[in-house]
Enzyme design. Structure first.
Site, PDB file in Angstrom:
ATOM      1  N   GLU A  86      30.962  12.624  44.768  1.00  0.00           N
ATOM      2  CA  GLU A  86      32.399  12.461  44.548  1.00  0.00           C
ATOM      3  C   GLU A  86      32.669  11.973  43.128  1.00  0.00           C
ATOM      4  OE1 GLU A  86      34.354   8.658  45.804  1.00  0.00           O
ATOM      5  OE2 GLU A  86      32.909   8.806  47.459  1.00  0.00           O
ATOM      6  N   CYS A 120      32.165   9.841  50.383  1.00  0.00           N
ATOM      7  CA  CYS A 120      30.739   9.553  50.537  1.00  0.00           C
ATOM      8  C   CYS A 120      30.018  10.502  51.488  1.00  0.00           C
ATOM      9  CB  CYS A 120      30.568   8.117  51.035  1.00  0.00           C
ATOM     10  SG  CYS A 120      31.330   6.895  49.953  1.00  0.00           S
ATOM     11  N   HIS A 261      25.849   4.765  56.576  1.00  0.00           N
ATOM     12  CA  HIS A 261      26.447   4.764  55.246  1.00  0.00           C
ATOM     13  C   HIS A 261      26.703   3.310  54.883  1.00  0.00           C
ATOM     14  CE1 HIS A 261      28.945   5.231  51.843  1.00  0.00           C
ATOM     15  NE2 HIS A 261      30.038   4.834  52.464  1.00  0.00           N
TER      16      HIS A 261
END
Length: 462
Positions: A86, A120, A261
């Protein structure tokens, strides 16, 4: 007709992160906040940092070259290359096209794949694309490479301490020691918890409380979807089992390790507790939940995301399991901070580096991938071969220990430099090359047409 590829998964892995980091303990003093706000409140110890000498292209060049060289991979053996990031520096040109410079000397320009973007989650999208290619009728017999990487930086304020930086590259192919199981559970929906609408800045717009709720709410939905799919595969397709019984049949206890994550350690711990709550919610009368208040089963599930009593109860309930299932995957996030798309896979590198190969054989790992906006998936890996070479090549612990801790003022000045030169033309970076690892790529110049050129630190440099 040749047999379809079996045991598709990760055959090799490499990680790259900046050579420098700052101390979160020192950052508390520097920012003038209460002691423990970052180190206890976020659970963080250090945060990787870089300056204008590195960008997403240099990160990707560094990690892919490391993967190829450390594992003696023939560039001609690669048939697909997918990138998830990103950290956008061009609205048209992909990071993947820059990486093709690594393959040009071998003459291999026939490589499928391109960049994927959603906060993400892009690294996981890239990974699924690569796995699906190897398992498809389009596969040409070669391996794939997946790259996930980002530079996570924030404007001055409460979010800045949860930044970081890093990238991971994975070699994907058949007969792998880390095999991806077929069940996926995915949840996607429209949220505005974290986004980057201002293309003149590297900094995001962030709603902190909303992004925590989105992370945990998507975990609920992705875990539901995963358990339903896994239960059907386990029972040999739909055979009359209800959704309720399917959900209860798959639980955290079925997995030896869990990876999430990892924006920061405390949110990962919340995520682990949330999985345990979901197991309870699906089977509240199980005697193992005798210590959990019975009325928790009657609460609206969504409302419990912000219920501190529920959170504390499952944090206590899962304290022992957290040490064995979660803690082995936390080294990288505590040293490097948030690596956005790479953070989940940095956790995988940590796990492999902490558990000896003979001990991890046959073990299963549950993974939760999340990207704001929002996209989330739950999936699993089974260890099916030696991980010794992977661990030896990565050398994670020594590399993390070798990072240089620099003053917080150095980090602030580096961010100011990045702010001043973001999208600049006719720009030559001012960051010092001695701050980079041997073998690292760096931004050399941006010309009058925004074209970027890169150099490389000699691999034998000190």
């Amino acid at each position: 007709m040749s047999a379809r590829p079996q045991n598709v998964g990760i055959k090799a892995i490499e990680i790259y992160f900046p050579r420098r980091c700052i101390s979160e303990d020192e950052l508390e003093d520097f920012d003038g906040v209460a002691k423990g706000k970052y180190t206890i409140g976020f659970g963080q110890k250090y945060m990787a940092c870089t300056d204008d000498r590195e960008d997403i292209n240099s990160f990707a060049l560094s990690v892919v070259s490391g993967l190829l060289e450390k594992n003696n991979i023939d560039p001609r053996s690669i048939g697909r290359l997918d990138v998830g990031t990103e950290t956008i520096i061009d609205k048209s040109k992909s990071v993947k096209t820059v990486l093709m410079d690594l393959f040009a000397p071998s003459g291999n320009m026939n490589i499928e794949g391109i960049d994927s973007k959603n906060a993400c989650y892009g690294g996981t999208a890239a990974l699924f694309n690569a796995i699906n290619w190897v398992e498809s009728s389009s596969w040409d017999g070669r391996d794939a490479i997946v790259v996930a990487g980002d530079i996570a930086i924030y404007a001055e304020g409460s979010a800045r301490p949860v930044g970081g930086a890093g990238s991971v590259a994975m070699l994907i192919g058949p007969d792998a020691p880390l095999v991806f199981e077929p069940a996926h559970g995915t949840h996607m929906s429209n949220y505005w918890d974290f986004y980057k609408p201002n293309l003149s800045s590297e900094y995001p717009e962030v709603d902190g409380p909303e992004t925590i709720q989105t992370y945990l709410g998507c975990l609920d939905k992705a875990y539901d979807a995963y358990r339903l799919r896994a239960a059907k595969l386990k029972s040999g397709a739909a055979n009359g089992h209800s959704d309720a019984s399917s959900l209860a049949s798959i639980k955290v206890d079925d997995f030896d390790y869990t990876l999430f994550h990892s924006p920061y350690s405390k949110l990962v711990q919340k995520g682990f507790g949330r999985l345990l709550y979901n197991d309870f919610f699906s089977d509240p009368k199980n005697e193992k939940y005798a210590s959990i208040p019975a009325n928790f089963a009657e609460l609206d599930r969504k409302s419990t995301i912000t219920n501190k009593d529920v959170e504390k109860a499952f944090a206590a309930f899962g304290k022992e399991a957290q040490q064995t299932k979660l803690e082995p995957g936390m080294n990288t996030v505590r040293r490097c901070g948030n690596m956005y798309t790479a953070s989940l896979y940095g956790g995988l590198v940590s796990l492999l580096s902490n558990i000896p190969s003979q001990e991890i054989q046959g073990k299963r790992i549950l993974l939760y991938s999340f990207g704001s906006g929002a996209a989330a998936s739950m999936f699993a890996i089974r260890i099916n071969g030696s991980t010794e070479q992977i661990v030896k090549a990565v050398d994670l612990k020594n590399r993390l220990d070798s990072m240089k801790v620099v003053p917080c003022q150095t980090y602030v000045e580096a961010l100011k430099t990045r702010e001043a030169t973001h999208n600049a033309v006719n720009h030559k970076p001012v960051g010092q090359l001695e701050n980079l690892w041997p073998g690292a790529y760096y931004l050399e110049n941006v010309d009058h047409m925004y074209r970027r050129t890169y150099g490389r630190i000699p691999t034998n440099a000190n």
